[in-house]
Design a protein around this motif. Structure first.
Motif, PDB file in Angstrom:
ATOM      1  N   LYS A  72      -1.791   2.240  11.604  1.00 53.02           N
ATOM      2  CA  LYS A  72      -1.717   0.903  11.016  1.00 53.02           C
ATOM      3  C   LYS A  72      -1.280   0.942   9.558  1.00 53.02           C
ATOM      4  N   ASN A  73      -1.454   2.076   8.897  1.00 48.57           N
ATOM      5  CA  ASN A  73      -1.102   2.194   7.482  1.00 48.57           C
ATOM      6  C   ASN A  73       0.174   3.001   7.248  1.00 48.57           C
ATOM      7  N   ASN A  74       0.940   3.298   8.314  1.00 47.86           N
ATOM      8  CA  ASN A  74       2.162   4.101   8.165  1.00 47.86           C
ATOM      9  C   ASN A  74       1.874   5.404   7.414  1.00 47.86           C
ATOM     10  N   TYR A  75       0.831   6.090   7.865  1.00 46.15           N
ATOM     11  CA  TYR A  75       0.348   7.254   7.130  1.00 46.15           C
ATOM     12  C   TYR A  75       1.403   8.343   6.981  1.00 46.15           C
ATOM     13  N   ASP A  76       2.213   8.576   8.010  1.00 48.18           N
ATOM     14  CA  ASP A  76       3.239   9.623   7.928  1.00 48.18           C
ATOM     15  C   ASP A  76       4.166   9.376   6.747  1.00 48.18           C
ATOM     16  N   TYR A  77       4.565   8.124   6.561  1.00 48.02           N
ATOM     17  CA  TYR A  77       5.463   7.773   5.462  1.00 48.02           C
ATOM     18  C   TYR A  77       4.763   7.939   4.115  1.00 48.02           C
ATOM     19  N   GLU A  78       3.516   7.473   4.028  1.00 51.11           N
ATOM     20  CA  GLU A  78       2.772   7.588   2.772  1.00 51.11           C
ATOM     21  C   GLU A  78       2.530   9.060   2.414  1.00 51.11           C
ATOM     22  N   GLU A  79       2.188   9.864   3.418  1.00 53.04           N
ATOM     23  CA  GLU A  79       1.919  11.285   3.190  1.00 53.04           C
ATOM     24  C   GLU A  79       3.177  12.006   2.699  1.00 53.04           C
ATOM     25  N   THR A  80       4.336  11.640   3.249  1.00 54.59           N
ATOM     26  CA  THR A  80       5.588  12.263   2.828  1.00 54.59           C
ATOM     27  C   THR A  80       5.880  11.960   1.365  1.00 54.59           C
ATOM     28  N   ARG A  81       5.628  10.735   0.924  1.00 54.68           N
ATOM     29  CA  ARG A  81       5.860  10.372  -0.477  1.00 54.68           C
ATOM     30  C   ARG A  81       4.951  11.194  -1.403  1.00 54.68           C
ATOM     31  N   VAL A  82       3.712  11.413  -0.961  1.00 54.84           N
ATOM     32  CA  VAL A  82       2.792  12.229  -1.750  1.00 54.84           C
ATOM     33  C   VAL A  82       3.293  13.668  -1.818  1.00 54.84           C
ATOM     34  N   PHE A  83       3.738  14.207  -0.673  1.00 51.20           N
ATOM     35  CA  PHE A  83       4.253  15.573  -0.641  1.00 51.20           C
ATOM     36  C   PHE A  83       5.461  15.724  -1.561  1.00 51.20           C
ATOM     37  N   ASP A  84       6.353  14.735  -1.556  1.00 48.24           N
ATOM     38  CA  ASP A  84       7.541  14.800  -2.405  1.00 48.24           C
ATOM     39  C   ASP A  84       7.156  14.865  -3.878  1.00 48.24           C
ATOM     40  N   ASP A  85       6.137  14.117  -4.261  1.00 47.65           N
ATOM     41  CA  ASP A  85       5.657  14.182  -5.647  1.00 47.65           C
ATOM     42  C   ASP A  85       5.050  15.550  -5.946  1.00 47.65           C
ATOM     43  N   GLN A  86       4.274  16.070  -5.005  1.00 51.05           N
ATOM     44  CA  GLN A  86       3.658  17.383  -5.210  1.00 51.05           C
ATOM     45  C   GLN A  86       4.714  18.464  -5.380  1.00 51.05           C
ATOM     46  N   ALA A  87       5.761  18.396  -4.570  1.00 50.49           N
ATOM     47  CA  ALA A  87       6.803  19.409  -4.628  1.00 50.49           C
ATOM     48  C   ALA A  87       7.606  19.314  -5.926  1.00 50.49           C
ATOM     49  N   ALA A  88       7.834  18.092  -6.389  1.00 48.25           N
ATOM     50  CA  ALA A  88       8.709  17.895  -7.546  1.00 48.25           C
ATOM     51  C   ALA A  88       7.983  18.006  -8.874  1.00 48.25           C
TER      52      ALA A  88
ATOM     53  N   GLY B 172       4.294  18.494  -9.120  1.00 43.37           N
ATOM     54  CA  GLY B 172       3.072  19.294  -9.096  1.00 43.37           C
ATOM     55  C   GLY B 172       1.816  18.532  -8.772  1.00 43.37           C
ATOM     56  N   VAL B 173       1.891  17.221  -8.633  1.00 41.64           N
ATOM     57  CA  VAL B 173       0.700  16.440  -8.307  1.00 41.64           C
ATOM     58  C   VAL B 173       1.111  15.237  -7.473  1.00 41.64           C
ATOM     59  N   GLY B 174       0.264  14.903  -6.501  1.00 40.22           N
ATOM     60  CA  GLY B 174       0.495  13.721  -5.677  1.00 40.22           C
ATOM     61  C   GLY B 174      -0.838  13.080  -5.362  1.00 40.22           C
ATOM     62  N   TYR B 175      -0.822  11.791  -5.097  1.00 42.79           N
ATOM     63  CA  TYR B 175      -2.091  11.093  -4.899  1.00 42.79           C
ATOM     64  C   TYR B 175      -1.962  10.093  -3.759  1.00 42.79           C
ATOM     65  N   ILE B 176      -2.932  10.125  -2.853  1.00 43.99           N
ATOM     66  CA  ILE B 176      -3.003   9.129  -1.785  1.00 43.99           C
ATOM     67  C   ILE B 176      -4.378   8.479  -1.866  1.00 43.99           C
ATOM     68  N   ASP B 177      -4.409   7.156  -1.807  1.00 44.88           N
ATOM     69  CA  ASP B 177      -5.635   6.396  -2.031  1.00 44.88           C
ATOM     70  C   ASP B 177      -6.157   5.852  -0.709  1.00 44.88           C
ATOM     71  N   VAL B 178      -7.434   6.079  -0.428  1.00 46.52           N
ATOM     72  CA  VAL B 178      -8.084   5.539   0.760  1.00 46.52           C
ATOM     73  C   VAL B 178      -9.120   4.526   0.302  1.00 46.52           C
ATOM     74  N   ASN B 179      -8.968   3.287   0.771  1.00 41.49           N
ATOM     75  CA  ASN B 179      -9.827   2.207   0.312  1.00 41.49           C
ATOM     76  C   ASN B 179     -10.248   1.360   1.501  1.00 41.49           C
ATOM     77  N   ILE B 180     -11.110   0.397   1.245  1.00 35.30           N
ATOM     78  CA  ILE B 180     -11.528  -0.569   2.257  1.00 35.30           C
ATOM     79  C   ILE B 180     -11.049  -1.946   1.825  1.00 35.30           C
ATOM     80  N   LYS B 181     -10.294  -2.617   2.690  1.00 36.85           N
ATOM     81  CA  LYS B 181      -9.830  -3.961   2.381  1.00 36.85           C
ATOM     82  C   LYS B 181     -10.572  -4.976   3.251  1.00 36.85           C
ATOM     83  N   ALA B 182     -10.688  -6.188   2.733  1.00 37.03           N
ATOM     84  CA  ALA B 182     -11.421  -7.235   3.435  1.00 37.03           C
ATOM     85  C   ALA B 182     -10.726  -7.583   4.746  1.00 37.03           C
ATOM     86  N   SER B 183     -11.524  -7.987   5.747  1.00 37.13           N
ATOM     87  CA  SER B 183     -10.974  -8.395   7.032  1.00 37.13           C
ATOM     88  C   SER B 183     -11.928  -9.373   7.685  1.00 37.13           C
TER      89      SER B 183
END
Length: 245
Positions: free
Chosen positions: A89-105, A107-118
């Motif tokens: 539901k959160n397109n995790y594969d795409y988000e994870e790839t963006r984090v990896f690209d930052d880490q590779a380029a 040296g640091v990448g960040y992915i945020d896990v939160n709770i949103k209202a529903s």
């Protein structure tokens, strides 16, 4: 937090500029420009990072939850399904790839896990990539900053999203916004003051003068600044020594 991260963030910015092709020092570029000579760049960095990112996408690990003892099979299956559903539901594969690209380029990448209202009442898992320059960690020794006591996160966010994340503050957010629009005050620029919640503060006092405004009224966009800290709770445990329970 900015002081702690200043050296590594300076190197990270240089690395990102190399990825973009901005690889000349300012003084060298100025000297060549004065001689009417071009600053030629043959970017050997970006193609290699693109290949590395491709390897990562093609060899992605799957998520699995394993039981620790007999009788846990059903529970582990349920957890695996829930985790995969949240990732889907959160397109995790795409988000994870963006984090990896930052880490590779840089040296640091960040992915945020939160709770949103529903409408469910308990909320839903929200997984989102954060641009590396908008995240700063407290003192840490572990490579993944897992031992950091706090981190500082800056997020460009809409007013509607801000009210969703902080429903108990929604009325106050709207009230502050209406007052700002009515008074046509432009908050949190280098020379202005932000007035809200009955208090006023000078942005210089917070060392934020080099940051963009906290609110863009015309676009209804906020610059959310969060300080997340570890919280330690002492939990009592009752133990029956006679029955080992």
């Amino acid at each position: 937090c900015k002081d702690i991260n200043e050296k590594s963030r300076t190197h990270a910015k240089e690395n990102e500029n190399f990825r973009k092709g901005d690889q000349w020092k300012a003084e060298d570029a100025a000297a060549l420009e004065a001689e009417q000579r071009a600053c030629l760049v043959i970017n050997e960095v970006k193609p290699k990072l693109d290949v590395l990112s491709g390897y990562f996408r093609q060899n992605r690990s799957d998520i699995n939850v394993l039981p620790t003892e007999e009788g846990d099979e059903v529970t582990s299956d349920m957890f695996r399904i829930l985790i995969k559903n949240a990732c889907y539901k959160n397109n995790y594969d795409y988000e994870e790839t963006r984090v990896f690209d930052d880490q590779a380029a840089v040296g640091v990448g960040y992915i945020d896990v939160n709770i949103k209202a529903s409408n469910v009442g308990v909320g839903e898992v929200d997984i989102a990539y954060k641009y590396w320059e908008n995240v700063m960690f407290g003192p840490h020794q572990e490579m993944d900053a897992s031992d950091a006591e706090y981190c500082f996160i800056i997020t460009p966010i809409s007013k509607a999203k801000l009210k969703e994340l902080y429903p108990d503050k929604a009325d106050q957010i709207q009230k502050d916004y209406d007052e700002l629009v009515e008074n046509d005050q432009r908050p949190a620029s280098k020379s202005d003051r932000y007035v809200g919640k009955g208090k006023d503060f000078d942005i210089e006092d917070f060392g934020l003068a080099d940051m963009p405004e906290l609110l863009n009224i015309s676009k209804k966009k906020y610059r959310l600044m969060e300080l997340r800290r570890r919280v330690y709770d002492r939990n009592p445990v009752i133990f029956n020594a006679k029955h080992n329970f």
